[in-house]
Write an enzyme that holds these catalytic residues in place. Sequence first.
Site, short mmCIF file in Angstrom:
data_model
loop_
_atom_site.label_atom_id
_atom_site.label_comp_id
_atom_site.label_asym_id
_atom_site.label_seq_id
_atom_site.Cartn_x
_atom_site.Cartn_y
_atom_site.Cartn_z
N GLN A 131 1.14 -4.89 6.09
CA GLN A 131 1.60 -5.43 7.37
C GLN A 131 2.34 -6.75 7.16
OE1 GLN A 131 -1.69 -6.08 10.01
NE2 GLN A 131 -0.41 -6.56 11.77
N TYR A 133 3.56 -9.43 9.18
CA TYR A 133 3.63 -10.13 10.47
C TYR A 133 3.63 -11.63 10.26
CZ TYR A 133 2.77 -6.25 13.79
OH TYR A 133 2.86 -5.13 14.59
N GLU A 249 -4.99 -1.22 16.69
CA GLU A 249 -6.01 -1.83 15.83
C GLU A 249 -7.37 -1.90 16.50
OE1 GLU A 249 -5.00 -5.85 14.54
OE2 GLU A 249 -5.63 -5.29 12.52
#
Lengths: 393, 353
Positions: A131, A133, A249
């Site tokens: 991920q 981010y 999530e």
Amino acid sequence: MKLSFDTADEQFRTEIAGWLANNLSGEFETIRFRGGPGDEHMFGEERKRWEQQMAQGGWTCVGWPEEYGGRGLSIEQQVIFHEEYARAGGPGRVGHIGEGLAGPTIIEFGTAEQKQKYLPGIRNGTELWCQGYSEPSAGSDLANVKTKAEYDQGRQAWCISGQKVWTSLAHESDWCFVIARTDPQSQRHHGLGFFLVNMHQPGVEVRPITQLTGTSEFNEVFFDQALAEDILGEPGEGWKIGMALLGFERGVSTLGQQMAFQNELDEIIALARRNGAAQEPDIRQRISEAHIGLRLMRYNAMRMLSGPADGSLDSAALVYKLHWASWHRSLGKLAMDVLGSEGELLMEPPYELSRLQSLFLFTRSDTIYGGTNQVQRNIIAERGLGMPKEPRG
Amino acid sequence: MNFTFNEDQLMFRDSVRDFFSNEVTTESIRNRWDSDSGRDRALWTSMAELGLTGLLVPENCGGLGLGVVDFIMLAEECGRVALPEPLVDTVLLATPVLVAAGADAQLLQSIAAGETVCAVQSQADALVADADFADKLIVHKAGNLVLLDAESARFQRQDSVDPSRRLFSVEWADDEGQVLAEGDLSAELTASLYNLGALGTSAQLLGLAQRMLDLSVAYTSERQQFGKPIGSFQAVKHHLANVAIKTEFAKAPVYRAAYSVAEALSDVDLHVSQARLSAGEAAILAAKSGIQVHGAMGYTWEMDLHLFMKRAWALNNAWGTPGAHKARLADTILSADYTIGAGHTFASASDAA
């Protein structure tokens, strides 16, 4: 309201429990109960093989629609699946980011072509995801991302340049989903794109970050004119898609988490019985509180999952993270207090920690990652209760 | 009544603080982790030159002849820099016990001169911190207090989650080591040692709490998110304010306990345990809130915060766990012959002067 499972579901439970008993054995015996949060640096190769074993049995991506290789399981069945997996000591899944985050997002927002390109690799356990981010200046304030995406006419592709941080298992991943700024004039959550980037290219550099456990599960990832394979949705939709992913999530994957927590609590209670800590009034009280907190967590999760199934950030889901993170952090402290002065002693030099020591240290970060407790409370107050927003700078 | 320190004590504290901030940097601590001994002998010599190692050694043995109250703030400073060397053990624990046991003047002189480092075994913990850096060890065997030459003993190293701490199991033959005290004297000195150990730990925990708070205030003043320093958010402020409150309220019990020890007051057990609990809770809260306001950076090896958190977590179980000290408090307060009430709790006969 019905809080028990019906016959068909119980038969399903027998089926998955049986498969796990037969398959989580032999070469995979050593990785039972291993490789979960805080232990993700362990048994990487074995767990990759396990992921493929799961895929062959048809047990990856069970919640996905059948058309994408899933089993289209109902919520009840997904609960049962995750419970049995944790009960059997199923190891931490190397494919969890692909299965739980990237995959559902691609299913929701991807073109038919993109689905065909990416979903099989996740489903078959042959391609792993990470991920992209957070950045050094964009942690709690994710909208402050500075990683750029520029469209290169010559190469007919978006090029990504910038730096991501706290990227779990980037060194093991094949793909990264990256939020990057497509419009250089834009501010905050406007002008962002959601990109799918191949990790195996010269413009991508991964540098491990050492945690206070002495191990490196997180990394910095530097993108230098790296080619994005795809953009999901349109430029400018990056924030919307990025936030929707975070909604996934808080979904079904949390169910197995509670079973894993139960395993941890059981280990601590067993220890307290063995070493006499279970006689201390303070410890007894905290064990009771831990037990209660875990039941609350489970009931809340079941209530949450019985509601409309989507990836939206409703306040029940937001409360959940704050609760489990705080609970788990307390559990880590309880483990150390049960151990007493022995808790500081290392198993072996140079810095080999026992499972409970790892649990303690790792859980110091539970209330930080995935949205700090402070940010969670702000969101609950502002979005859940409609209170006035905290002034920005 | 005067619950303050005098100017000399404050000045000495300030000069020790300056000395430590220059000489015991976090970089120097990290360097010790990789070294064989993990300790800095040259620093020990410098501390001796400042008069630190001999602070409690009688003047006629080359020391400063000062007392526990004079040392308590300095023990706090040791905590503030997470000093790896066993200064507190040598000064606050070993020296008074050696003096009370009638130890050799030469030994005391050697401590003052910085030539003899002491390590002390707690009966509460089997392992001895810094045994291999020490020249002399005070250990327990068969109800006796024993003074051991480090050379005569065999050590097995046991590493700690705090990379700065070096713990050792110690073995020695019966004919090695000199009996410092036996029977009743041994029991009395062992009890005294427990209180000194708990007091020294309390002071270090207080210093650690303060250091972690300072680091957190500094970090949150610098780190920007949402266009401003994160310290400007109320939630962050309140966390650190809570640490400040807890730390402030831990000072008085620690200083009071030092006084009780120095004056050999009858309630010394109570005061020491209270100090230990207050200081421990302050340090634990400072660690918990500290890492929280540092965010993900607080979870890295690279940031200095974990040096102090890990020391606090380790010391919080040394010289009696919080549970043991709570039990001691409870046993004392709830015992049949303990009198409470305003007329008793706030004034004891030994305090009346």
